[in-house]
Design an enzyme around this catalytic site. Structure first.
Site, PDB file in Angstrom:
ATOM      1  NE  ARG A 186      25.724  77.372  42.459  1.00 24.22           N
ATOM      2  CZ  ARG A 186      26.777  78.099  42.119  1.00 24.22           C
ATOM      3  NH1 ARG A 186      27.985  77.575  42.185  1.00 24.22           N
ATOM      4  NH2 ARG A 186      26.650  79.353  41.713  1.00 24.22           N
ATOM      5  NE  ARG A 211      31.435  73.996  33.758  1.00 19.10           N
ATOM      6  CZ  ARG A 211      32.479  74.695  34.181  1.00 19.10           C
ATOM      7  NH1 ARG A 211      33.227  74.215  35.158  1.00 19.10           N
ATOM      8  NH2 ARG A 211      32.810  75.846  33.622  1.00 19.10           N
ATOM      9  CG  ASP A 292      13.105  85.418  33.936  1.00 18.84           C
ATOM     10  OD1 ASP A 292      11.989  85.968  34.084  1.00 18.84           O
ATOM     11  OD2 ASP A 292      13.974  85.409  34.820  1.00 18.84           O
ATOM     12  CG  HIS A 316      15.623  89.440  35.420  1.00 16.95           C
ATOM     13  ND1 HIS A 316      16.779  90.082  35.054  1.00 16.95           N
ATOM     14  CD2 HIS A 316      16.025  88.371  36.165  1.00 16.95           C
ATOM     15  CE1 HIS A 316      17.824  89.450  35.551  1.00 16.95           C
ATOM     16  NE2 HIS A 316      17.382  88.399  36.230  1.00 16.95           N
TER      17      HIS A 316
END
Length: 351
Positions: A186, A211, A292, A316
């Protein structure tokens, strides 16, 4: 402090004769421990449900391990965040009453899934609600890294901004580029959708399997791991951390990438060999990296990656918007309550 004590104090002032009955009613409610001060939407759901009594570690900092092991004893449910290791030691400390662990995260590498499955404990997590927020941050980090925004800000603040120079602070643009996605889910799709208006020429991806449904949404081509490395001008890491992906982004990958390539990781720090990344960045194997996530978190300030101008490191914050964090908190609370009722969770991790 257990959340029922406030109500108990109010009840003592209003109707002393009912206190004993109140105690009896509260003692039958499932007992829950919340391991961090989570955003208010989730706490409101727990309070207003009337279905649990809960205690919370009321701090933005992690609960000490010793305190955590003490507080989970006898609990029916635990609502945790990704800094709490839910392992055999903790599950033993909690005891046989524990039925549900609900984590306010999309990742679950902090959970010992085998131990949870062995004990028949259900697990809730919070995918989907953070997709847009993480995709936005990934694009921001990619642009900040490729266009050298952190360097530029520093130069402007510290007097480095002199006369106009032809190649000063030049970076790499997205137009006519190839963007590779490692792990197409996603979030990978959402990143590509946001990058498409920048006139990206081609999207490619690699994963454990093709996919097609997701790939068709962004007209992405499936390629091998090595081909993704060779073709990508920008490489975004979106895969989960598993035994198979641990350290997969290493010198083998970086040595096959273009010298002008930009590497971005907003998935999990463990998928990157940071020593190899430092070598790749410091020797010019690749042009830049934006992270991140790191290992460990927080990354020590003396870590060599912090010395590199071509490495942008964030603490993060990919899901750090008020809307998303409240949505995660609410979903974690609803997962917990549904699990304790023995009903299907909105988002359950099937073990």
């Amino acid at each position: 402090m257990w959340c029922s004590r406030t109500a108990l104090g109010r009840l003592r002032r209003i109707a002393p004769c009912t206190v004993t009955g109140f105690h009896r009613a509260m003692s039958t409610l499932p007992k829950v421990y919340v391991t961090r001060k989570v955003p208010p939407d989730g706490l409101d759901i727990l309070r207003e449900s009337g279905q649990v009594q809960f205690e919370m570690w009321d701090s933005d900092d992690p609960v000490p391990r010793v305190e955590l092991l003490k507080k989970v004893k006898g609990c029916d449910g635990i609502l945790c965040v990704l800094t709490e290791k839910i392992d055999a030691q903790l599950l033993e400390a909690a005891g046989p009453n524990l039925k549900v662990v609900s984590t306010m995260s999309v990742g679950f590498d902090h959970l010992s899934l085998d131990e949870l499955k062995k004990r028949g404990i259900r697990v809730g997590y919070t995918p989907d609600v953070l997709t847009d927020c993480v995709a936005e941050l990934t694009v921001a980090l990619l642009l900040a890294t490729s266009r050298r925004l952190i360097e530029a800000t520093h130069e402007a603040k510290t007097g480095g901004w002199g006369t106009w120079r032809t190649l000063w602070l030049c970076g790499h643009e997205l137009a006519n580029s190839t963007v590779g996605i490692l792990g197409l889910g996603r979030i990978g799709v959402a990143i590509a959708e946001r990058l498409k208006p920048f006139k990206v020429k081609k999207f490619i991806y690699t994963d454990v399997e093709q996919r097609p449904e997701l790939a068709n949404m962004i007209e992405a081509e499936y390629v091998s791991f090595d081909e993704m490395a060779k073709q990508s001008d920008f490489l975004a890491v979106c895969c989960a951390l598993t035994p198979e992906t641990h350290g997969i982004c290493n010198l083998n990958l970086f040595s096959k990438m273009k010298k002008n390539a930009i590497f971005i990781n907003t998935s999990r720090g463990g998928v990157v060999n940071q020593e190899d990344l430092y070598e790749a960045l410091s020797t010019g194997l690749i042009a830049g990296a934006g992270l991140d996530v790191t290992t460990p978190e927080p990354l020590p300030t003396h870590h060599p990656l912090f010395t590199l101008k071509n490495c942008v490191i964030l603490p993060h914050i990919a899901s750090a918007s008020y809307t998303t964090r409240n949505s995660m908190s609410a979903l974690a609370a609803n997962n917990l309550l549904a699990g304790l009722r023995g009903e299907p969770m909105p988002k359950e991790l099937k073990l």
